[in-house]
Design a protein around this motif. Structure first.
Motif: not given
Length: 210
Positions: A152, A155-156, A158-160, A162-163, A182, A185-186, A189
């Motif tokens: 978890n 994933e947090t 990862y989203r940061e 991507i943003a 990207r 990062y994937r 993830s």
């Protein structure tokens, strides 16, 4: 005589658990090598990840061969196979992360280092969980829960990451760099997702054992 009898009746180590432990150990070592690469990109560290991936693949091949030649297994054969595959996938994604960073000429950044560090901790928890599975399933479950919590957190990050990518593009060059990152990062993830799946399977096995 007594010593001989004790040896005779001493429970034999579970071959499948032993192989899963070896596989999880190589995966942890491979992820450690990934973290070292992210801290200091070098051919030596990249090769270490690749070598661990090869060693782990060999263990998985042996495990599958043992499964095919064993009629009765101490754990559901589907669970053995699935856990082995999930653990294998973690290291596969660690390897493809390094491989594509080299191909795409991507340099490590803070997001990748943070994800790598958390992935290392997750691989360690899965390794410990598999080690404790036979004799201390309750402890194995604790490690599985910790591994899931780490997923978890990855994933947090990862989203940061991507943003952050979508806030940076200013021209075509930046867009190309964004697409490269990207992709990397994937992979990280995906590695985390497979670690989460390994933890889920561990938990399922514990439920069936207790």
């Amino acid at each position: 005589m007594l010593k001989w009898l004790l040896c005779l009746f001493k429970p034999r180590p579970n071959r499948f658990i032993q192989l899963l432990i070896q596989q999880a150990e190589y995966t942890e070592k491979g992820v450690n090598a990934l973290v070292e690469y992210l801290d200091n990109p070098s051919e030596e560290h990249a090769h270490a990840v690749k070598q661990m991936e090869k060693e782990a693949d060999e263990i998985r091949r042996i495990l599958i061969d043992e499964l095919n030649r064993t009629f009765v297994t101490p754990i559901d054969r589907e669970d053995i196979f699935s856990l082995s595959r999930a653990v294998d996938d973690v290291l596969d994604y660690a390897y493809t992360t390094v491989d594509e960073m080299l191909i795409l000429e991507v340099q490590p950044n803070s997001f990748l280092r943070r994800m790598g560090s958390l992935l290392r901790d997750s691989a360690h928890e899965v390794h410990l969980g598999v080690q404790r599975l036979a004799d201390h399933p309750g402890v194995a479950e604790d490690h599985a829960v910790r591994a899931k919590a780490l997923e978890n957190r990855i994933e947090t990050v990862y989203r940061e990451a991507i943003a952050d990518l979508f806030h940076r593009p200013q021209d075509v060059e930046h867009v190309v760099e964004m697409l490269k990152l990207r992709e990397i990062y994937r992979h990280m993830s995906n590695a985390a997702d497979r670690g989460d799946e390994a933890a889920n399977i561990l938990s399922d096995i514990v439920v069936k054992m207790t």
